[in-house]
Design a protein around this motif. Structure first.
Motif, PDB file in Angstrom:
ATOM      1  N   TRP A 115       0.874  -1.007  -0.197  1.00 57.08           N
ATOM      2  CA  TRP A 115       0.132  -0.089  -0.034  1.00 57.08           C
ATOM      3  C   TRP A 115       0.797   1.188   0.183  1.00 57.08           C
ATOM      4  N   THR A 117       3.752   1.675  -1.188  1.00 59.36           N
ATOM      5  CA  THR A 117       4.213   1.957  -2.476  1.00 59.36           C
ATOM      6  C   THR A 117       3.286   2.253  -3.653  1.00 59.36           C
ATOM      7  N   HIS A 118       2.033   1.567  -3.654  1.00 61.38           N
ATOM      8  CA  HIS A 118       1.190   1.783  -4.672  1.00 61.38           C
ATOM      9  C   HIS A 118      -0.369   2.700  -4.231  1.00 61.38           C
TER      10      HIS A 118
END
Length: 121
Positions: A115, A117-118
């Motif tokens: 989460w 990172t994205h």
């Protein structure tokens, strides 16, 4: 000669059909075992880090609101409504979120890292 050829072809077709059904049965059993394993993992007592990561994701996704809705996503963990199978209860949301996370990421800590990172999990 023709009768023997028909008999041989029939035996080959039967053998293929039996081997296909055996492979299908093994695949179904494997899938059931994976589902069972994920459910058992989801029911396990979570470590402090796992509980913290789960809370963290819930706060980012819905502010902790079991009734939050965003398009096709619903609930505390903003799960796709198809995953909930029409059961929007708190208990089912918790169970489904655990099963999803353990199946996809292996842990809530890994899901949180994804989460970060994205900005979704």
């Amino acid at each position: 000669m023709l009768k023997n050829s028909k008999s041989l072809i029939l035996k080959l077709i039967t053998a293929l059909a039996l081997s296909f059904s055996f492979v299908t049965a093994i695949n179904i059993e494997t899938n059931n075992n994976n589902s069972c394993t994920q459910t058992v993992q989801a029911a396990r007592k979570k470590s402090k880090a796992e509980r913290a990561a789960k809370r963290w994701i819930a706060m980012r996704e819905s502010g902790g609101n079991y009734y939050a809705r965003n398009g096709v996503c619903y609930g505390k963990y903003q799960l796709n409504i198809a995953y909930l199978n029409g059961n929007y209860s708190k208990k089912n949301q918790e169970r489904t979120a655990d099963t999803y996370v353990y199946g996809r990421y292996g842990s809530w800590v890994n899901a949180k890292n994804f989460w970060l990172t994205h900005h979704w999990y």
